[in-house]
Scaffold this active site. Structure first.
Site, short mmCIF file in Angstrom:
data_model
loop_
_atom_site.label_atom_id
_atom_site.label_comp_id
_atom_site.label_asym_id
_atom_site.label_seq_id
_atom_site.Cartn_x
_atom_site.Cartn_y
_atom_site.Cartn_z
CE LYS A 169 -4.13 2.19 1.25
NZ LYS A 169 -5.52 2.18 1.86
CD GLU B 50 -9.24 5.56 -6.03
OE1 GLU B 50 -8.81 5.62 -4.99
OE2 GLU B 50 -10.12 5.22 -6.64
NE ARG C 212 -5.20 5.48 -2.51
CZ ARG C 212 -5.06 6.13 -1.23
NH1 ARG C 212 -4.25 7.23 -1.09
NH2 ARG C 212 -5.41 5.82 -0.02
CG ASN D 53 -11.23 1.12 -5.78
OD1 ASN D 53 -11.28 1.51 -4.67
ND2 ASN D 53 -10.49 2.14 -6.68
CG HIS E 150 -13.16 -2.53 -2.57
ND1 HIS E 150 -12.36 -3.47 -2.85
CD2 HIS E 150 -13.09 -1.95 -1.47
CE1 HIS E 150 -11.52 -3.54 -1.46
NE2 HIS E 150 -12.28 -2.70 -0.67
N1 LIG Z 1 -9.65 4.63 4.22
C1 LIG Z 1 -9.43 3.55 3.65
O1 LIG Z 1 -8.60 3.71 2.89
C2 LIG Z 1 -10.13 2.38 4.06
C3 LIG Z 1 -9.87 0.81 3.48
C4 LIG Z 1 -10.54 -0.02 3.48
C5 LIG Z 1 -11.57 0.06 4.30
N2 LIG Z 1 -12.00 1.30 4.94
C6 LIG Z 1 -13.07 1.07 5.62
O2 LIG Z 1 -13.03 0.46 7.04
C7 LIG Z 1 -14.31 0.16 7.58
C8 LIG Z 1 -14.35 -1.31 7.85
O3 LIG Z 1 -13.15 -1.31 9.04
P1 LIG Z 1 -13.10 -2.59 10.10
O4 LIG Z 1 -13.46 -3.63 9.41
O5 LIG Z 1 -11.90 -2.33 11.03
O6 LIG Z 1 -14.78 -2.40 10.93
P2 LIG Z 1 -14.82 -1.36 12.40
O7 LIG Z 1 -13.98 -0.49 12.61
O8 LIG Z 1 -16.41 -1.56 12.32
O9 LIG Z 1 -14.37 -2.61 13.20
C9 LIG Z 1 -15.12 -3.85 13.39
C10 LIG Z 1 -15.49 -4.36 14.94
O10 LIG Z 1 -14.24 -4.63 15.55
C11 LIG Z 1 -14.26 -4.16 16.88
N3 LIG Z 1 -12.75 -4.08 17.21
C12 LIG Z 1 -11.96 -3.21 16.68
N4 LIG Z 1 -10.66 -3.42 17.29
C13 LIG Z 1 -10.76 -4.54 18.08
C14 LIG Z 1 -9.96 -5.29 18.70
N5 LIG Z 1 -8.56 -5.28 18.96
N6 LIG Z 1 -10.43 -6.26 19.58
C15 LIG Z 1 -11.94 -6.60 19.49
N7 LIG Z 1 -12.76 -5.94 18.83
C16 LIG Z 1 -12.33 -5.02 18.05
C17 LIG Z 1 -15.03 -2.72 16.62
O11 LIG Z 1 -15.43 -2.12 17.89
C18 LIG Z 1 -16.16 -3.13 15.75
O12 LIG Z 1 -17.19 -3.62 16.23
C19 LIG Z 1 -15.34 0.46 6.40
O13 LIG Z 1 -16.14 1.58 6.46
C20 LIG Z 1 -14.38 0.58 5.18
O14 LIG Z 1 -15.09 1.36 4.16
C21 LIG Z 1 -11.19 2.23 4.59
ZN LIG Z 2 -11.70 -2.14 1.08
#
Ligand SMILES: NC(=O)c1ccc[n+]([C@@H]2O[C@H](COP(=O)([O-])OP(=O)(O)OC[C@H]3O[C@@H](n4cnc5c(N)ncnc54)[C@H](O)[C@@H]3O)[C@@H](O)[C@H]2O)c1
Ligand SMILES: [Zn+2]
Length: 353
Positions: A222, A232, A236, A240, A243
């Site tokens: 990344k 992007e 970049r 996707n 996605h």
């Molecule tokens: N900005 C970017 O480049 C980018 C890239 C990929 C994904 N995203 C976004 O990321 C989001 C998904 O992120 P996610 O999957 O981390 O979801 P999330 O932030 O909802 O976390 C998932 C769950 O895990 C719990 N959690 C977090 N850390 C924990 C730990 N260490 N132990 C126990 N529980 C824990 C959280 O409370 C939550 O319920 C989406 O909105 C997606 O669009 C952004």
């Molecule tokens: Zn993603």
């Protein structure tokens, strides 16, 4: 400790990867008088309270969000910004995003708009956030009809990854993170795909060497991509893969029904099938991708009744050009290519899984 640079001058920074780094995080932070820790309820009780315990009261405040994708919206942004103003946060303060991708995206966006921008650091605690969302400076929130429809490119000052925090992560969210991990193999590094095939069980068990290896390799890839194309405009876009379908599915099902990673797993499967049917990849390579996706054990299902809604959602995707829907599809082992398709052409690829 591993240190990976993001060569993006003057906005370059370092990704630090180390087991246990969370306990010494305050010694790494600089560039602000006070830190606003933005986290969610689950992560706050697991790690947030311990993190700020040793900080002086005027050095740190915590803002706690409800957990999950449903909190990633403009209402939450408004609540956070109001709270920061009430706390008297100024431009000499910084934000520390402690949590998964939802916290990171919301906190980063708030940092980018509060008083026209204050510094922030990412301390990701999910596998998905450690391999993807905390790196690269994409921030933002969802609108009901548009995934990540409001946002900014705003780079953090640093990323601090503590592999140990994954020990408390529920299996469902570990699998979600693996979706993005598999993605890196397909888009950029066929050898890495082989490593995943070979070490899949070690990774599921979070065996420390395997976990550190995959997080490091994903961050390297990344970092390389973001350094070449911060906003992007070119390469970049390859991030996707899976996605276009994945985001459409998240909206169709209602945010939070599928996790982001689950939607991407289904998206990668549907898009690999597209690629095979278009003759971009052969059946053997297609099977290799499918087998790896299936090893996650996630039930790869979507409701065929959503087809129209999926198509409508894809029509609004940010990557579309000239009225056509953009897909990043596997083209060779470890490589992908962009294919633009009219909505009518896409419909035939959306048969049930
Ligand atoms: N900005 C970017 O480049 C980018 C890239 C990929 C994904 N995203 C976004 O990321 C989001 C998904 O992120 P996610 O999957 O981390 O979801 P999330 O932030 O909802 O976390 C998932 C769950 O895990 C719990 N959690 C977090 N850390 C924990 C730990 N260490 N132990 C126990 N529980 C824990 C959280 O409370 C939550 O319920 C989406 O909105 C997606 O669009 C952004
Ligand atoms: Zn993603």
């Amino acid at each position: 400790m591993k240190r990976l640079p993001i060569n993006l001058e003057p906005r370059g920074y370092t990704i630090h990867i180390a087991s246990g780094i969370l306990t010494s995080i305050s010694s790494h932070l600089e560039g602000a008088d006070a830190w606003i820790v933005i986290t969610d309820e689950t992560v706050d009780s697991l790690y947030g309270q311990k993190l700020v315990k040793d900080w002086n009261h005027d050095e740190a405040h915590t803002i706690v969000l409800p957990p999950g994708e449903n909190a990633k919206n403009l209402k939450t942004v408004e609540v956070v910004l109001n709270r920061m103003l009430d706390l008297g946060v100024t431009r000499s303060s910084g934000i520390l995003a402690l949590g998964g991708g939802v916290v990171g995206d919301v906190a980063g966006f708030c940092a980018s708009v509060y008083m026209r921008g204050i510094p922030y650091v990412q301390v990701p605690t999910t596998l998905l956030a450690q391999v993807d969302s905390s790196v690269g400076g994409k921030t933002g929130v969802n609108l009901p009809q548009g995934k990540n429809a409001v946002g900014s490119f705003y780079q953090p000052q640093g990323v601090y990854i503590d592999v140990k925090t994954l020990a408390t992560l529920p299996m469902r969210h570990l699998i979600s993170g693996l979706a993005e991990v598999i993605k890196y193999g397909v888009i950029y590094d066929y050898e890495f795909l082989g490593y995943l095939q070979q070490h899949f069980d070690d990774i599921l068990r979070l065996e420390e060497d395997a976990a550190t290896k995959i997080i490091t390799r994903c961050c390297e890839i990344k970092a390389q991509i973001v350094a070449e194309d911060e906003k992007e405009e070119g390469i970049r876009k390859i991030l996707n893969y899976g996605h276009t379908v994945g985001h459409a599915l998240e909206i169709a099902a209602g945010y939070g029904q599928y996790t982001h990673g689950e939607a991407v797993l289904i998206g990668m499967l549907v898009e690999a099938r597209m690629s095979k049917e278009l003759g971009l990849i052969d059946i053997e390579y297609y099977q290799e991708i499918v087998t790896l996706i299936q090893r996650t054990g996630f039930e790869l299902y979507f409701d065929a009744n959503w087809r129209e809604s999926l198509l409508d959602n894809m029509k609004k995707d940010k990557k579309n050009r000239g009225g056509k829907i953009s897909f990043i599809l596997p083209s060779r082992k470890g490589e992908v290519t962009e294919i633009l398709m009219a909505k009518e052409e896409v419909a035939r690829f959306l048969q049930a899984l």
